[in-house]
Write an enzyme that holds these catalytic residues in place. Structure first.
Site, mmCIF file in Angstrom:
data_model
loop_
_atom_site.group_PDB
_atom_site.id
_atom_site.type_symbol
_atom_site.label_atom_id
_atom_site.label_comp_id
_atom_site.label_asym_id
_atom_site.label_seq_id
_atom_site.Cartn_x
_atom_site.Cartn_y
_atom_site.Cartn_z
ATOM 1 N N ASP A 1 -3.203 3.631 -0.561
ATOM 2 C CA ASP A 1 -2.649 2.492 -1.300
ATOM 3 C C ASP A 1 -2.044 1.466 -0.343
ATOM 4 O OD1 ASP A 1 -1.948 0.970 -3.476
ATOM 5 O OD2 ASP A 1 -0.124 2.107 -3.925
ATOM 6 N N HIS B 1 -8.940 -4.323 2.596
ATOM 7 C CA HIS B 1 -9.851 -3.194 2.367
ATOM 8 C C HIS B 1 -10.666 -2.895 3.632
ATOM 9 C CE1 HIS B 1 -8.574 -3.157 -1.703
ATOM 10 N NE2 HIS B 1 -9.187 -4.266 -2.066
ATOM 11 N N LEU C 1 -16.123 19.453 8.626
ATOM 12 C CA LEU C 1 -15.254 18.849 7.607
ATOM 13 C C LEU C 1 -16.051 18.397 6.385
ATOM 14 C CD1 LEU C 1 -12.458 17.537 6.811
ATOM 15 C CD2 LEU C 1 -13.329 15.448 7.872
HETATM 16 C C1 FPP Z 1 -5.644 0.542 -2.734
HETATM 17 O O1 FPP Z 1 -5.059 -0.602 -2.206
HETATM 18 C C2 FPP Z 1 -6.954 0.761 -2.214
HETATM 19 C C3 FPP Z 1 -8.110 0.671 -2.947
HETATM 20 C C4 FPP Z 1 -8.149 0.313 -4.351
HETATM 21 C C5 FPP Z 1 -9.411 0.921 -2.359
HETATM 22 C C6 FPP Z 1 -9.467 1.866 -1.212
HETATM 23 C C7 FPP Z 1 -10.500 1.380 -0.304
HETATM 24 C C8 FPP Z 1 -10.496 1.467 1.034
HETATM 25 C C9 FPP Z 1 -9.472 2.190 1.796
HETATM 26 C C10 FPP Z 1 -11.506 0.797 1.855
HETATM 27 C C11 FPP Z 1 -12.884 1.228 1.669
HETATM 28 C C12 FPP Z 1 -13.085 2.674 1.606
HETATM 29 C C13 FPP Z 1 -14.162 3.272 2.090
HETATM 30 C C14 FPP Z 1 -14.365 4.707 1.854
HETATM 31 C C15 FPP Z 1 -15.156 2.543 2.859
HETATM 32 P P1 FPP Z 1 -4.677 -1.772 -3.211
HETATM 33 O O2 FPP Z 1 -5.779 -2.753 -3.180
HETATM 34 O O3 FPP Z 1 -4.360 -1.206 -4.557
HETATM 35 O O4 FPP Z 1 -3.390 -2.335 -2.527
HETATM 36 P P2 FPP Z 1 -2.134 -2.993 -3.221
HETATM 37 O O5 FPP Z 1 -1.492 -1.935 -4.086
HETATM 38 O O6 FPP Z 1 -1.276 -3.356 -2.058
HETATM 39 O O7 FPP Z 1 -2.622 -4.172 -4.000
#
Ligand code: FPP
Length: 236
Positions: free
Chosen positions: A16, A33, A127
């Site tokens: 997050d 991201h 893994l």
């Molecule tokens: C949460 O941050 C994250 C996500 C919704 C997506 C997770 C994706 C990645 C880590 C990148 C891509 C992953 C792979 C496997 C290639 P948020 O957008 O909710 O952050 P915020 O709460 O600060 O708005």
């Protein structure tokens, strides 16, 4: 029963804070991201070094479909590229790839890379990397209940025989042990519809860092904190 902890066999992470990481730098959310994808690579590497058997990452929730189309597209592009580009590394590092969630809802280009990664790494023995994609735990549980109800209605299963083990075997995670350690980044104290059944006895570590800033040392620190915990599984 006091199980002293060594390395967790299964680590699950709610990644997050990508959006806030980007906002703090005046960047578009998609850049957060992208930076988060680099932390994914690092988490895989650290888990390999530590000898963790399973790493489950919450990459896209069923609720994330409600985000702006532009952000969803950026995430799907990133996922497709990540799988395509990282497959050779996964093969070299003996990583076995899995995906859980409503994968049919994903764009065909992502499904293609997911299928390819699953198939080509199927014989790997290192893994296990599990991406939760279009994943919602309540949906997973209702899917299992529906499947069991259908089997009972068809006379294929005796309702009296449905216990925890049978139910677990109808979840998306059926061949995967429950997480020992659940990590959430960005300081939020929520589970957000992630592995509700499976984390019944997981130890939880919350990191204040945004996911793109969560690096090798942070994951090792979480594992060290886990090792200091006393897991009692409801006993003394
Ligand atoms: C949460 O941050 C994250 C996500 C919704 C997506 C997770 C994706 C990645 C880590 C990148 C891509 C992953 C792979 C496997 C290639 P948020 O957008 O909710 O952050 P915020 O709460 O600060 O708005």
């Amino acid at each position: 029963m006091d199980i002293s902890n060594e390395t967790p066999r299964h680590i699950a992470i709610i990644m997050d804070g990508n959006g806030r990481w980007a906002n703090a730098r005046g960047l578009p959310r998609a850049d957060g991201h992208r930076a988060g994808a680099e932390s994914v690579r690092e988490a895989v590497e650290t888990c390999r070094q530590l000898g963790v058997d399973y790493l489950t990452l919450y990459a896209f929730s069923s609720e994330n479909w409600n985000r702006p189309k532009k952000e969803i597209n950026a995430l799907m592009d990133l996922l497709e590229r990540f799988l395509r580009e990282k497959l050779p590394e996964m093969l070299k590092q003996n990583v076995r790839f899995h995906a859980i969630g409503k994968l049919d809802a994903l764009p065909p280009k992502c499904r293609k890379q997911i299928d390819r990664a699953i198939t080509s790494t199927a014989e790997n023995t290192g893994l296990n990397l599990i991406l939760a994609l279009s994943y919602g735990s309540r949906e997973e549980i209702t899917d299992a209940a529906r499947e069991l109800a259908s089997k009972a209605a068809a006379g294929e299963i005796d309702p009296a025989s449905i216990d925890n083990e049978v139910f677990s075997q109808h979840l998306y995670t059926k061949d995967i042990p429950d997480p020992d350690l659940l990590i959430r980044t960005s300081g939020e104290l929520r589970i957000s519809n992630f592995l509700l059944w499976q984390i019944s006895y997981s130890e939880i570590v919350i990191s204040p860092k945004f996911w793109p800033d969560f690096k090798n040392a942070d994951l090792r620190a979480a594992v060290e904190e886990y090792a200091r915990r006393h897991r009692r599984f409801g006993t003394v």
